[in-house]
Design a protein around this motif. Structure first.
Motif, PDB file in Angstrom:
ATOM      1  N   SER A 242       0.827  -1.218   0.000  1.00  0.00           N
ATOM      2  CA  SER A 242       0.000   0.000   0.000  1.00  0.00           C
ATOM      3  C   SER A 242       0.856   1.261   0.000  1.00  0.00           C
ATOM      4  O   SER A 242       1.969   1.283   0.528  1.00  0.00           O
ATOM      5  N   GLU A 243       0.287   2.317  -0.581  1.00  0.00           N
ATOM      6  CA  GLU A 243       0.935   3.631  -0.667  1.00  0.00           C
ATOM      7  C   GLU A 243       2.400   3.513  -1.093  1.00  0.00           C
ATOM      8  O   GLU A 243       3.293   4.133  -0.528  1.00  0.00           O
ATOM      9  N   THR A 244       2.628   2.700  -2.100  1.00  0.00           N
ATOM     10  CA  THR A 244       3.989   2.516  -2.592  1.00  0.00           C
ATOM     11  C   THR A 244       4.453   3.725  -3.407  1.00  0.00           C
ATOM     12  O   THR A 244       3.649   4.400  -4.052  1.00  0.00           O
ATOM     13  N   THR A 245       5.742   3.962  -3.382  1.00  0.00           N
ATOM     14  CA  THR A 245       6.328   5.059  -4.171  1.00  0.00           C
ATOM     15  C   THR A 245       7.133   4.519  -5.355  1.00  0.00           C
ATOM     16  O   THR A 245       7.904   5.252  -5.972  1.00  0.00           O
ATOM     17  N   LEU A 246       6.946   3.238  -5.660  1.00  0.00           N
ATOM     18  CA  LEU A 246       7.724   2.627  -6.739  1.00  0.00           C
ATOM     19  C   LEU A 246       7.486   3.299  -8.084  1.00  0.00           C
ATOM     20  O   LEU A 246       8.351   3.242  -8.964  1.00  0.00           O
ATOM     21  N   ALA A 247       6.316   3.906  -8.266  1.00  0.00           N
ATOM     22  CA  ALA A 247       6.014   4.567  -9.544  1.00  0.00           C
ATOM     23  C   ALA A 247       6.355   6.058  -9.500  1.00  0.00           C
ATOM     24  O   ALA A 247       6.067   6.785 -10.455  1.00  0.00           O
ATOM     25  N   GLN A 248       6.965   6.504  -8.396  1.00  0.00           N
ATOM     26  CA  GLN A 248       7.441   7.890  -8.296  1.00  0.00           C
ATOM     27  C   GLN A 248       8.971   7.958  -8.202  1.00  0.00           C
ATOM     28  O   GLN A 248       9.598   8.849  -8.734  1.00  0.00           O
TER      29      GLN A 248
ATOM     30  N   ASP B 183      11.773  -6.242 -11.189  1.00  0.00           N
ATOM     31  CA  ASP B 183      11.769  -6.919 -12.490  1.00  0.00           C
ATOM     32  C   ASP B 183      11.782  -8.434 -12.309  1.00  0.00           C
ATOM     33  O   ASP B 183      11.009  -9.158 -12.957  1.00  0.00           O
ATOM     34  N   ARG B 184      12.632  -8.922 -11.405  1.00  0.00           N
ATOM     35  CA  ARG B 184      12.724 -10.369 -11.175  1.00  0.00           C
ATOM     36  C   ARG B 184      11.387 -10.932 -10.680  1.00  0.00           C
ATOM     37  O   ARG B 184      10.955 -11.998 -11.100  1.00  0.00           O
ATOM     38  N   THR B 185      10.735 -10.181  -9.778  1.00  0.00           N
ATOM     39  CA  THR B 185       9.484 -10.673  -9.192  1.00  0.00           C
ATOM     40  C   THR B 185       8.344 -10.660 -10.196  1.00  0.00           C
ATOM     41  O   THR B 185       7.585 -11.634 -10.329  1.00  0.00           O
ATOM     42  N   LEU B 186       8.207  -9.553 -10.922  1.00  0.00           N
ATOM     43  CA  LEU B 186       7.076  -9.426 -11.848  1.00  0.00           C
ATOM     44  C   LEU B 186       7.145 -10.445 -12.979  1.00  0.00           C
ATOM     45  O   LEU B 186       6.105 -10.894 -13.477  1.00  0.00           O
ATOM     46  N   THR B 187       8.345 -10.791 -13.379  1.00  0.00           N
ATOM     47  CA  THR B 187       8.480 -11.738 -14.502  1.00  0.00           C
ATOM     48  C   THR B 187       8.401 -13.193 -14.056  1.00  0.00           C
ATOM     49  O   THR B 187       8.284 -14.088 -14.896  1.00  0.00           O
TER      50      THR B 187
ATOM     51  N   LYS C 192      -0.172   9.838  -8.903  1.00  0.00           N
ATOM     52  CA  LYS C 192      -0.150   9.384 -10.299  1.00  0.00           C
ATOM     53  C   LYS C 192       1.210   8.803 -10.644  1.00  0.00           C
ATOM     54  O   LYS C 192       2.245   9.381 -10.295  1.00  0.00           O
ATOM     55  N   PRO C 193       1.250   7.673 -11.333  1.00  0.00           N
ATOM     56  CA  PRO C 193       2.539   7.097 -11.733  1.00  0.00           C
ATOM     57  C   PRO C 193       3.304   8.034 -12.672  1.00  0.00           C
ATOM     58  O   PRO C 193       2.704   8.691 -13.530  1.00  0.00           O
ATOM     59  N   ASP C 194       4.602   8.091 -12.507  1.00  0.00           N
ATOM     60  CA  ASP C 194       5.468   8.880 -13.371  1.00  0.00           C
ATOM     61  C   ASP C 194       5.840   8.022 -14.579  1.00  0.00           C
ATOM     62  O   ASP C 194       6.623   7.077 -14.469  1.00  0.00           O
TER      63      ASP C 194
ATOM     64  N   LYS D  96       7.190   1.932 -16.376  1.00  0.00           N
ATOM     65  CA  LYS D  96       7.093   1.213 -17.651  1.00  0.00           C
ATOM     66  C   LYS D  96       7.041  -0.300 -17.429  1.00  0.00           C
ATOM     67  O   LYS D  96       6.349  -1.029 -18.157  1.00  0.00           O
ATOM     68  N   LEU D  97       7.763  -0.749 -16.398  1.00  0.00           N
ATOM     69  CA  LEU D  97       7.746  -2.177 -16.065  1.00  0.00           C
ATOM     70  C   LEU D  97       6.353  -2.582 -15.581  1.00  0.00           C
ATOM     71  O   LEU D  97       5.821  -3.628 -15.987  1.00  0.00           O
ATOM     72  N   LEU D  98       5.754  -1.740 -14.752  1.00  0.00           N
ATOM     73  CA  LEU D  98       4.401  -2.015 -14.263  1.00  0.00           C
ATOM     74  C   LEU D  98       3.384  -1.957 -15.402  1.00  0.00           C
ATOM     75  O   LEU D  98       2.444  -2.760 -15.450  1.00  0.00           O
ATOM     76  N   GLN D  99       3.574  -1.028 -16.324  1.00  0.00           N
ATOM     77  CA  GLN D  99       2.669  -0.923 -17.467  1.00  0.00           C
ATOM     78  C   GLN D  99       2.718  -2.182 -18.328  1.00  0.00           C
ATOM     79  O   GLN D  99       1.714  -2.570 -18.944  1.00  0.00           O
TER      80      GLN D  99
END
Length: 329
Positions: free
Chosen positions: A68-74, A85-89, A104-106, A113-116
């Motif tokens: 929750s309330e992650t800043t990974l996209a900022q 990357d390792r986890t999502l794939t 809003k994601p940057d 871009k990885l999340l997209q």
């Protein structure tokens, strides 16, 4: 099971979506073993969440990991990006990974871009208060969720009373659902009015007092709203939306537009029938007066967001607004 990224200011709508995702993913009997929520206050929350996401579920059902309330996209350090990357794939089919953020994601970031690429991204932003037609549509949609029958005037009343507050909308319609019981007849405005907490209506009364230059009445309404624990920023949001609507209509009229349909469309007026009454109201206000209002409201919003005292700041700016309309121009 999937990767989801929910973002936006509508925290209640996000909470509802999370609830639905839990119901889809988890076996209630094993929820305490297979559901993990990691908040930003926890040390190494991202690393812990990604590690947990790779863990097989216990018992039946699947695993849900919520960051929750992650800043990974900022912002996302390079070493964290590699871990993401390792986890999502390599995420197991038995895990659903959920990330939420109010920001809003940057789109420029590699992490975004990885999340997209790997995640289902969904926005949960509040409807702007001046887009009454969208708010009205939302009222209709939620009423259908509750299987609640409402007349057109009842829907209009709820739209004005609740505004873009999703949490209050669900609360009010849940109350009306209990009131309606198994009634087959749609509820009308007169039936629901005594049951609805119409804080937005009080804000509209404040707008009327300001527009008429009635300082004492406006200050009394401010005090009433704050006593009702109405958030100051929500009061400002309602005033901004309503004055913006009136400014658009006045601009169209001053430019020589006489087609009511075009005026209603340009002003994003939810109920075009209101235009007649708004035009009558605007005869006593000049374009110059209306143009002076929004900068003051933006100053008010900025001051409140910086932590200024709500009561003093609201009172000061309301006095300024009333002074604008105390002289006919």
């Amino acid at each position: 099971m999937g990767i989801y990224f929910y973002w936006g200011e509508d925290s209640f709508a996000i909470a509802q979506a999370v609830k639905a995702l839990k119901q889809q993913t988890l076996d209630p009997m094993w929820e305490s073993f297979n559901f993990d929520k990691f908040s930003p206050e926890q040390s190494d929350a991202v690393v812990q969440a990604l590690n947990q996401a790779m863990t097989p579920p216990f018992g039946t059902g699947n695993r849900l990991v919520w960051l929750s309330e992650t800043t990974l996209a900022q912002r996302c350090p390079e070493e964290m990006l590699s871990e993401l990357d390792r986890t999502l794939t390599a995420l197991p089919d038995t895990t659903t990974l959920l990330l939420t953020s109010s920001s809003k994601p940057d789109g420029r970031l590699k992490s975004t871009k990885l999340l997209q690429t790997h995640a289902t991204i969904q926005e949960f932003s509040l409807i702007p208060p001046w887009k009454t037609e969208l708010i009205r549509t939302q009222v209709q949609r939620v009423a259908q969720e509750f299987d609640l029958k409402l007349t057109s005037k009842a829907i209009d009343y709820i739209t004005e009373a609740v505004g873009n507050d999703t949490r209050q909308l669900y609360s009010e319609l849940e109350k009306l659902k209990v009131f309606a019981a198994d009634s087959k007849k749609p509820l009308d405005e007169s039936a629901i009015a005594p049951l609805i907490t119409a804080s937005t209506q009080s804000s509209l009364q404040l707008l009327a007092a300001i527009r008429q230059g009635k300082t004492a009445q406006a200050l009394e309404l401010v005090a009433d709203l704050l006593r009702q624990n109405e958030p100051a920023l929500r009061i400002v949001s309602t005033l901004v939306g309503q004055f913006r609507l009136r400014l658009w209509i006045k601009l169209m009229l001053e430019s020589g537009e006489r087609d009511d349909r075009e005026i209603a469309k340009a002003a994003e007026l939810g109920n075009p029938k209101q235009l007649y009454f708004l035009k009558q109201e605007l005869q006593s206000a000049s374009l110059q007066q209306l143009q002076q209002v929004l900068p003051i409201l933006l100053e008010l919003e900025f001051s409140l967001k910086r932590g200024s005292d709500e009561t003093i700041t609201l009172q000061t700016k309301v006095i300024e607004l009333c002074q604008i309309f105390q002289f006919r121009k």
